[in-house]
Design a protein around this motif. Structure first.
Motif, PDB file in Angstrom:
ATOM      1  N   GLY A 253      -8.774  16.475  -2.451  1.00  0.00           N
ATOM      2  CA  GLY A 253      -7.541  15.716  -2.633  1.00  0.00           C
ATOM      3  C   GLY A 253      -7.131  15.623  -4.089  1.00  0.00           C
ATOM      4  O   GLY A 253      -6.368  14.740  -4.482  1.00  0.00           O
ATOM      5  N   THR A 254      -7.669  16.527  -4.914  1.00  0.00           N
ATOM      6  CA  THR A 254      -7.364  16.492  -6.342  1.00  0.00           C
ATOM      7  C   THR A 254      -7.600  17.882  -6.947  1.00  0.00           C
ATOM      8  O   THR A 254      -8.143  18.761  -6.279  1.00  0.00           O
ATOM      9  CB  THR A 254      -8.226  15.398  -7.021  1.00  0.00           C
ATOM     10  N   SER A 255      -7.210  18.058  -8.210  1.00  0.00           N
ATOM     11  CA  SER A 255      -7.304  19.402  -8.797  1.00  0.00           C
ATOM     12  C   SER A 255      -8.715  19.680  -9.337  1.00  0.00           C
ATOM     13  O   SER A 255      -9.492  18.741  -9.555  1.00  0.00           O
ATOM     14  CB  SER A 255      -6.292  19.520  -9.926  1.00  0.00           C
ATOM     15  N   PRO A 256      -9.051  20.955  -9.598  1.00  0.00           N
ATOM     16  CA  PRO A 256     -10.404  21.282 -10.075  1.00  0.00           C
ATOM     17  C   PRO A 256     -10.790  20.527 -11.354  1.00  0.00           C
ATOM     18  O   PRO A 256     -11.960  20.208 -11.541  1.00  0.00           O
ATOM     19  CB  PRO A 256     -10.335  22.789 -10.337  1.00  0.00           C
ATOM     20  N   GLU A 257      -9.827  20.225 -12.217  1.00  0.00           N
ATOM     21  CA  GLU A 257     -10.149  19.497 -13.472  1.00  0.00           C
ATOM     22  C   GLU A 257     -10.627  18.087 -13.171  1.00  0.00           C
ATOM     23  O   GLU A 257     -11.321  17.481 -13.974  1.00  0.00           O
ATOM     24  CB  GLU A 257      -8.920  19.372 -14.391  1.00  0.00           C
ATOM     25  N   ASP A 258     -10.196  17.545 -12.028  1.00  0.00           N
ATOM     26  CA  ASP A 258     -10.514  16.142 -11.736  1.00  0.00           C
ATOM     27  C   ASP A 258     -11.740  15.951 -10.845  1.00  0.00           C
ATOM     28  O   ASP A 258     -12.050  14.820 -10.461  1.00  0.00           O
ATOM     29  CB  ASP A 258      -9.297  15.445 -11.115  1.00  0.00           C
ATOM     30  N   VAL A 259     -12.404  17.052 -10.476  1.00  0.00           N
ATOM     31  CA  VAL A 259     -13.695  16.873  -9.795  1.00  0.00           C
ATOM     32  C   VAL A 259     -14.784  17.260 -10.787  1.00  0.00           C
ATOM     33  O   VAL A 259     -14.540  18.038 -11.721  1.00  0.00           O
ATOM     34  CB  VAL A 259     -13.843  17.730  -8.495  1.00  0.00           C
ATOM     35  N   ASP A 260     -15.963  16.729 -10.597  1.00  0.00           N
ATOM     36  CA  ASP A 260     -17.073  17.029 -11.491  1.00  0.00           C
ATOM     37  C   ASP A 260     -17.250  18.560 -11.576  1.00  0.00           C
ATOM     38  O   ASP A 260     -17.213  19.265 -10.558  1.00  0.00           O
ATOM     39  CB  ASP A 260     -18.339  16.382 -10.913  1.00  0.00           C
TER      40      ASP A 260
END
Ligand code: FAD
Ligand code: UDP
Length: 368
Positions: free
Chosen positions: A162-169
């Motif tokens: 539910g978010t972009s790759p930059e915003d997941v660990d």
């Protein structure tokens, strides 16, 4: 009072129960709120003779000799090596994005140029996380990085988290790196395979011991009695009645389909990073070469976990969530003889071998 309580009959709970029963000779009560053992690794054979992984494809893979030799005591594994096909602009290719992928998706001259530049810039067999791969100076490699980011990671990660790759660990997307190699397998672990008897049977054998009693459909909240030790593999925030707030999870919805022909797709797992609302399609008969005129597939839809609506599948490794988890961990340390483990108890994105390894280590730490 030499009885232990294990909450959860997934791999984490089954392993710790097995070790206590076997090595300490103590009694263990194992409870699970589900109607079956094996947690998220649960599988069953359907009326067509196809082994279905109820909670999505599970492939066993490990580099740990210790975990491998322990696991094998409970069942043989075949020599299945997992490959994942991704459909990119309608073209089937393998991921992790590797040197072969270049030739599947680009004209040969461009693929060759990119391959040569990659081999000049990186060591052969290097695994490069996408967020690092994007830091390219060369124009061709910059183009490639943007292509891989957009075609493999951006939309898939949006669907999954539910978010972009930059915003997941970074560790999450690094599970599927850009791989400077012709090895197109999903995992490079020394040991890989699917238990020929199924995961449920493996867990059943772990729990089959005169010192172990298993109670299904039983929530921790209703269990009464004193126990020498409690091992809790449920979600740690639930144990503490969410006193600091709820730990977020991602959930998954698997929509099963039965098809009246022998095969549906060319591989056990096909990812659709850019198309459709589901992330991937699983076709289960590939894992054990089940023979049937029919086939069963599952389309995997990711969604937020909501208490009472769906199940917890993935902890979300993010700084603020780890901070919240650490508050619960501090509370846990104040308790005597209560231990937390597993994907939910440790709030960690464990693969099965890591969950098993952690249970073995905890046993050695606490019980020996
Ligand atoms: P779980 O399997 O979640 O077991 C926890 C158990 O505790 C559950 O049965 C639950 O019902 C029970 N429980 C919770 N709270 C309570 C309570 N209050 N009272 C009673 N019982 C309770 N790993 C791999 O190695 N390879 C793969 O290919 C792979 N694929 C995966 C695909 C998906 C979609 C998912 C979600 C996971 C995948 N995994 C894979 C990871 C694997 O599922 C986990 O590593 C493993 O299930 C962890 O086992 P566990 O015992 O810690 O947790
Ligand atoms: N990922 C992606 N595209 C893919 C496969 C994976 O963007 O085609 C990213 C996505 O963020 C995913 C993560 O890599 O959650 C880890 O993928 P993996 O297949 O290991 O996830 P799992 O099998 O644990 O769901």
């Amino acid at each position: 009072m030499d009885k232990n309580l294990v909450v959860g009959a997934g791999f984490s709970g089954a392993v710790i129960a097995n070790l206590i029963a076997e090595k300490l000779g103590e009694k263990v009560l194992v409870i699970d709120k589900k109607e079956h053992i094996a947690g998220n690794s649960y599988d069953y054979t359907d009326e067509n003779g196809i082994k279905i992984h109820k909670y999505g494809s599970h492939i066993f893979h490990t580099n740990s000799e210790k975990v491998w030799s322990y696991f094998k005591k409970f069942g043989d594994l075949n020599t299945y090596m997992h490959r994942v096909i991704a459909v990119i602009d309608g073209i089937e290719t393998t991921i992790p994005f590797n040197l072969n992928t270049l030739y599947d998706v680009f004209p040969e001259t461009l693929a060759k140029r990119l391959e040569e530049k990659l081999l000049k810039s990186f060591e052969y067999n290097k695994k490069v996380p996408i967020l690092e791969f994007q830091k390219q100076a060369d124009a061709d490699l910059k183009f490639l990085a943007q292509y891989v980011y957009e075609k493999v990671f951006l939309h898939y990660t949006n669907k999954q988290w539910g978010t972009s790759p930059e915003d997941v660990d970074g560790a999450v997307t690094a599970r599927v790196p850009v791989y400077i190699s012709c090895d197109d397998r999903y995992f490079q672990d020394k040991y890989q395979g699917i238990p020929t008897c199924g995961y449920t049977r493996v867990v059943e054998k772990m729990l089959k011991h005169p010192n172990i009693e298993v109670k299904l459909n039983t929530d921790y909240k209703v269990v009464k009695g004193d126990f020498k030790r409690i091992f809790y593999t449920g979600s740690i925030d639930e144990f503490f009645d969410y006193k600091f707030g709820m730990l977020p999870y991602r959930s998954v919805n698997f929509k099963l389909e039965l098809h009246n022909h022998p095969y549906y797709q060319s591989n056990a797992v096909v990812n659709y990073p850019c198309n459709y609302d589901f992330t991937r399609i699983h076709e289960y008969k590939y894992y054990l070469n089940d023979i049937s005129e029919k086939t069963v597939i599952a389309k995997e839809y990711s969604e937020a976990f909501e208490l009472g609506k769906n199940e917890r599948y993935y902890p979300i490794p993010k700084d603020e969530n780890i901070e919240l988890y650490n508050k619960y961990l501090e509370e846990a340390k104040k308790l005597e003889n209560v231990y937390f483990l597993g994907r939910l108890g440790d709030y960690k994105y464990y693969n099965m071998d890591q969950a098993i390894g952690r249970a073995i280590e905890l046993f050695e730490e606490v019980c020996q």
